[in-house]
Motif scaffolding. Structure first.
Motif, PDB file in Angstrom:
ATOM      1  N   SER A  21      -4.840   5.513   7.142  1.00  0.00           N
ATOM      2  CA  SER A  21      -6.066   4.970   6.560  1.00  0.00           C
ATOM      3  C   SER A  21      -6.029   3.442   6.552  1.00  0.00           C
ATOM      4  N   ASP A  22      -7.176   2.830   6.294  1.00  0.00           N
ATOM      5  CA  ASP A  22      -7.240   1.369   6.209  1.00  0.00           C
ATOM      6  C   ASP A  22      -6.329   0.843   5.104  1.00  0.00           C
ATOM      7  N   ALA A  23      -6.307   1.550   3.972  1.00  0.00           N
ATOM      8  CA  ALA A  23      -5.478   1.111   2.845  1.00  0.00           C
ATOM      9  C   ALA A  23      -3.991   1.177   3.213  1.00  0.00           C
ATOM     10  N   GLU A  24      -3.578   2.240   3.889  1.00  0.00           N
ATOM     11  CA  GLU A  24      -2.170   2.362   4.285  1.00  0.00           C
ATOM     12  C   GLU A  24      -1.783   1.282   5.285  1.00  0.00           C
ATOM     13  N   ALA A  25      -2.674   0.979   6.219  1.00  0.00           N
ATOM     14  CA  ALA A  25      -2.401  -0.066   7.209  1.00  0.00           C
ATOM     15  C   ALA A  25      -2.284  -1.429   6.533  1.00  0.00           C
ATOM     16  N   THR A  26      -3.139  -1.687   5.569  1.00  0.00           N
ATOM     17  CA  THR A  26      -3.087  -2.951   4.837  1.00  0.00           C
ATOM     18  C   THR A  26      -1.784  -3.065   4.051  1.00  0.00           C
ATOM     19  N   ARG A  27      -1.368  -1.970   3.386  1.00  0.00           N
ATOM     20  CA  ARG A  27      -0.104  -1.977   2.634  1.00  0.00           C
ATOM     21  C   ARG A  27       1.087  -2.208   3.556  1.00  0.00           C
ATOM     22  N   ALA A  28       0.988  -1.723   4.789  1.00  0.00           N
ATOM     23  CA  ALA A  28       2.087  -1.890   5.748  1.00  0.00           C
ATOM     24  C   ALA A  28       2.065  -3.269   6.396  1.00  0.00           C
TER      25      ALA A  28
ATOM     26  N   TRP B 194       4.252  18.384  21.956  1.00  0.00           N
ATOM     27  CA  TRP B 194       3.913  17.595  20.772  1.00  0.00           C
ATOM     28  C   TRP B 194       4.073  16.134  21.168  1.00  0.00           C
ATOM     29  N   ASN B 195       3.024  15.345  20.983  1.00  0.00           N
ATOM     30  CA  ASN B 195       3.059  13.943  21.386  1.00  0.00           C
ATOM     31  C   ASN B 195       3.682  13.017  20.331  1.00  0.00           C
ATOM     32  N   LEU B 196       4.348  13.611  19.338  1.00  0.00           N
ATOM     33  CA  LEU B 196       5.026  12.882  18.260  1.00  0.00           C
ATOM     34  C   LEU B 196       4.067  12.113  17.351  1.00  0.00           C
ATOM     35  N   LYS B 197       2.802  12.497  17.377  1.00  0.00           N
ATOM     36  CA  LYS B 197       1.826  11.861  16.488  1.00  0.00           C
ATOM     37  C   LYS B 197       1.545  12.760  15.295  1.00  0.00           C
ATOM     38  N   ARG B 198       1.162  12.113  14.202  1.00  0.00           N
ATOM     39  CA  ARG B 198       0.824  12.827  12.976  1.00  0.00           C
ATOM     40  C   ARG B 198      -0.531  13.521  13.115  1.00  0.00           C
ATOM     41  N   GLN B 199      -0.759  14.494  12.252  1.00  0.00           N
ATOM     42  CA  GLN B 199      -2.032  15.209  12.231  1.00  0.00           C
ATOM     43  C   GLN B 199      -3.167  14.280  11.786  1.00  0.00           C
ATOM     44  N   THR B 200      -2.899  13.493  10.732  1.00  0.00           N
ATOM     45  CA  THR B 200      -3.931  12.609  10.191  1.00  0.00           C
ATOM     46  C   THR B 200      -3.591  11.164  10.531  1.00  0.00           C
ATOM     47  N   LYS B 201      -4.592  10.416  10.852  1.00  0.00           N
ATOM     48  CA  LYS B 201      -4.398   9.007  11.185  1.00  0.00           C
ATOM     49  C   LYS B 201      -4.192   8.182   9.919  1.00  0.00           C
TER      50      LYS B 201
ATOM     51  N   SER C 174      -2.839  -2.425  18.059  1.00  0.00           N
ATOM     52  CA  SER C 174      -1.685  -1.753  18.652  1.00  0.00           C
ATOM     53  C   SER C 174      -0.636  -1.390  17.586  1.00  0.00           C
ATOM     54  N   LYS C 175      -0.446  -2.276  16.611  1.00  0.00           N
ATOM     55  CA  LYS C 175       0.500  -1.965  15.535  1.00  0.00           C
ATOM     56  C   LYS C 175      -0.038  -0.850  14.652  1.00  0.00           C
ATOM     57  N   ARG C 176      -1.346  -0.833  14.481  1.00  0.00           N
ATOM     58  CA  ARG C 176      -1.951   0.234  13.676  1.00  0.00           C
ATOM     59  C   ARG C 176      -1.794   1.586  14.363  1.00  0.00           C
TER      60      ARG C 176
END
Length: 95
Positions: free
Chosen positions: A38-45, A29-36, A51-53
């Motif tokens: 979203s643009d909205a989640e990245a903007t909220r963060a 397991w590469n420690l990554k989530r199943q789903t990437k 690279s940060k995304r």
């Protein structure tokens, strides 16, 4: 055989399917989530760089449960994901 990785709230963060043949099998397991993210989640963060995304795709440090289901049995095991403290290490390359 199905493999499910769940966070502490029992949310599935990753699934994998492998052949249920006899013998010893290795699963990574590469420690990554199943789903990437979203643009909205990245903007909220507040993420502005690629690279940060991409870093948001990794699971957060914490306790996870790995559930391996092979009909008729189910096996569970706990996994601790720790925070990276050393960061990226750059080493010299010998020629």
């Amino acid at each position: 055989m199905s493999i499910r990785i769940q966070d502490e709230k029992q949310n599935v963060v990753r699934t994998q399917t492998r052949p249920g043949t006899a013998g010893i099998h290795r699963v990574n397991w590469n420690l990554k989530r199943q789903t990437k993210v979203s643009d909205a989640e990245a903007t909220r963060a507040g993420v502005t760089t690629l690279s940060k995304r991409e870093a948001l795709d990794w699971v957060a440090p914490g306790h996870y449960t790995v559930v391996v289901a092979i009909v008729p049995a189910t096996v569970k095991n706990k996994v601790l994901v720790r925070k990276e403290t050393a960061g990226v290490r750059v080493g010299s390359v010998r020629k």
